[in-house]
Write a protein that holds these residues in place. Structure first.
Motif, mmCIF file in Angstrom:
data_model
loop_
_atom_site.group_PDB
_atom_site.id
_atom_site.type_symbol
_atom_site.label_atom_id
_atom_site.label_comp_id
_atom_site.label_asym_id
_atom_site.label_seq_id
_atom_site.Cartn_x
_atom_site.Cartn_y
_atom_site.Cartn_z
ATOM 1 N N GLY A 1 0.809 -1.207 0.000
ATOM 2 C CA GLY A 1 0.000 0.000 0.000
ATOM 3 C C GLY A 1 0.840 1.253 0.000
ATOM 4 O O GLY A 1 2.065 1.197 0.084
ATOM 5 N N PRO A 2 0.172 2.378 -0.085
ATOM 6 C CA PRO A 2 0.908 3.636 -0.104
ATOM 7 C C PRO A 2 1.548 3.916 1.251
ATOM 8 O O PRO A 2 0.933 3.743 2.291
ATOM 9 N N PHE A 3 2.785 4.294 1.209
ATOM 10 C CA PHE A 3 3.517 4.661 2.414
ATOM 11 C C PHE A 3 3.893 6.125 2.315
ATOM 12 O O PHE A 3 4.046 6.673 1.242
ATOM 13 N N GLY A 4 4.067 6.714 3.451
ATOM 14 C CA GLY A 4 4.545 8.080 3.503
ATOM 15 C C GLY A 4 3.427 9.090 3.542
ATOM 16 O O GLY A 4 2.421 8.965 2.851
ATOM 17 N N ASP A 5 3.599 10.042 4.399
ATOM 18 C CA ASP A 5 2.691 11.161 4.510
ATOM 19 C C ASP A 5 3.511 12.411 4.235
ATOM 20 O O ASP A 5 4.349 12.809 5.044
ATOM 21 N N VAL A 6 3.289 12.999 3.085
ATOM 22 C CA VAL A 6 4.095 14.132 2.652
ATOM 23 C C VAL A 6 4.009 15.278 3.645
ATOM 24 O O VAL A 6 4.946 16.060 3.784
ATOM 25 N N THR A 7 2.922 15.364 4.393
ATOM 26 C CA THR A 7 2.775 16.456 5.355
ATOM 27 C C THR A 7 3.482 16.175 6.678
ATOM 28 O O THR A 7 3.582 17.056 7.527
ATOM 29 N N ALA A 8 3.964 14.949 6.874
ATOM 30 C CA ALA A 8 4.661 14.605 8.117
ATOM 31 C C ALA A 8 6.024 15.287 8.155
ATOM 32 O O ALA A 8 6.696 15.438 7.124
ATOM 33 N N ALA A 9 6.436 15.667 9.340
ATOM 34 C CA ALA A 9 7.723 16.348 9.506
ATOM 35 C C ALA A 9 8.894 15.442 9.154
ATOM 36 O O ALA A 9 9.973 15.917 8.791
ATOM 37 N N THR A 10 8.707 14.128 9.239
ATOM 38 C CA THR A 10 9.804 13.191 9.002
ATOM 39 C C THR A 10 9.764 12.561 7.608
ATOM 40 O O THR A 10 10.546 11.660 7.333
ATOM 41 N N TRP A 11 8.874 13.024 6.742
ATOM 42 C CA TRP A 11 8.722 12.403 5.426
ATOM 43 C C TRP A 11 10.027 12.422 4.630
ATOM 44 O O TRP A 11 10.426 11.414 4.056
ATOM 45 N N GLU A 12 10.706 13.544 4.594
ATOM 46 C CA GLU A 12 11.937 13.633 3.808
ATOM 47 C C GLU A 12 13.023 12.721 4.361
ATOM 48 O O GLU A 12 13.761 12.097 3.606
ATOM 49 N N TYR A 13 13.124 12.646 5.685
ATOM 50 C CA TYR A 13 14.126 11.761 6.289
ATOM 51 C C TYR A 13 13.812 10.301 5.974
ATOM 52 O O TYR A 13 14.700 9.536 5.607
ATOM 53 N N GLY A 14 12.564 9.915 6.135
ATOM 54 C CA GLY A 14 12.179 8.530 5.869
ATOM 55 C C GLY A 14 12.381 8.145 4.420
ATOM 56 O O GLY A 14 12.873 7.053 4.109
ATOM 57 N N THR A 15 12.011 9.041 3.519
ATOM 58 C CA THR A 15 12.185 8.768 2.099
ATOM 59 C C THR A 15 13.663 8.677 1.749
ATOM 60 O O THR A 15 14.067 7.844 0.939
ATOM 61 N N THR A 16 14.483 9.488 2.393
ATOM 62 C CA THR A 16 15.927 9.402 2.182
ATOM 63 C C THR A 16 16.463 8.056 2.650
ATOM 64 O O THR A 16 17.346 7.467 2.013
ATOM 65 N N PHE A 17 15.925 7.537 3.746
ATOM 66 C CA PHE A 17 16.340 6.218 4.213
ATOM 67 C C PHE A 17 15.976 5.130 3.201
ATOM 68 O O PHE A 17 16.780 4.233 2.932
ATOM 69 N N THR A 18 14.773 5.180 2.643
ATOM 70 C CA THR A 18 14.389 4.147 1.676
ATOM 71 C C THR A 18 15.234 4.259 0.403
ATOM 72 O O THR A 18 15.611 3.239 -0.172
ATOM 73 N N LEU A 19 15.534 5.481 -0.017
ATOM 74 C CA LEU A 19 16.410 5.661 -1.180
ATOM 75 C C LEU A 19 17.817 5.135 -0.896
ATOM 76 O O LEU A 19 18.436 4.488 -1.740
ATOM 77 N N THR A 20 18.310 5.402 0.300
ATOM 78 C CA THR A 20 19.644 4.937 0.689
ATOM 79 C C THR A 20 19.711 3.418 0.710
ATOM 80 O O THR A 20 20.707 2.828 0.275
ATOM 81 N N ALA A 21 18.660 2.780 1.206
ATOM 82 C CA ALA A 21 18.627 1.314 1.228
ATOM 83 C C ALA A 21 18.696 0.756 -0.192
ATOM 84 O O ALA A 21 19.408 -0.214 -0.457
ATOM 85 N N GLY A 22 17.965 1.371 -1.112
ATOM 86 C CA GLY A 22 17.995 0.920 -2.501
ATOM 87 C C GLY A 22 19.353 1.113 -3.140
ATOM 88 O O GLY A 22 19.873 0.220 -3.821
ATOM 89 N N LEU A 23 19.961 2.268 -2.928
ATOM 90 C CA LEU A 23 21.279 2.524 -3.505
ATOM 91 C C LEU A 23 22.340 1.619 -2.881
ATOM 92 O O LEU A 23 23.249 1.148 -3.577
ATOM 93 N N MET A 24 22.212 1.375 -1.580
ATOM 94 C CA MET A 24 23.164 0.480 -0.915
ATOM 95 C C MET A 24 23.064 -0.926 -1.490
ATOM 96 O O MET A 24 24.077 -1.590 -1.720
#
Length: 123
Positions: free
Chosen positions: A83-106
């Motif tokens: 399902g859809p993850f992430g709430d763009v209005t959440a204060a931690t959205w950018e950090y969380g999305t950066t973590f998922t991107l980092t996991a993929g690149l790693m």
């Protein structure tokens, strides 16, 4: 490219650490699996999202981010189906999305690491 290298790379992409397990690097494979899994799940847990190619609207950066997210292999595809993850209005959205991107690149770097090990370029 040898069959051994191709299979190790395919396994490494499919499941983080699986390529290293196939190549006999058990401790390294287990460590990489838990590291990538932890970073990816942590990213989702803090309201991070995963990028998809749907609705990219021609944005090159969004397309690259989608490919980086897909680098997490099966973790990405399972998360996308759940399902859809992430709430763009959440204060931690950018950090969380950066973590998922980092996991993929790693994980993509781990695929290349498996190639080097299978070819004998690295121990």
């Amino acid at each position: 490219m040898s069959v051994r290298a191709a299979l190790a790379m395919l396994l490494a992409f499919s499941l983080p650490g699986a390529g290293h397990l196939y190549l006999g690097r058990r401790a390294r494979g287990a460590a990489f699996f838990f590291i990538v899994l932890f970073i990816f799940v942590l990213g989702l847990a803090v309201d991070g999202g995963i990028y998809t190619t749907a609705g990219s609207g021609g944005s090159v950066l969004r397309l690259l981010a989608s490919y980086a997210s897909m680098g997490a292999g099966s973790l990405y595809f399972v998360a996308r189906e759940l399902g859809p993850f992430g709430d763009v209005t959440a204060a931690t959205w950018e950090y969380g999305t950066t973590f998922t991107l980092t996991a993929g690149l790693m994980n993509l770097l781990l695929v290349l690491d498996c190639y080097d090990i299978a070819r004998g370029r690295k121990s």
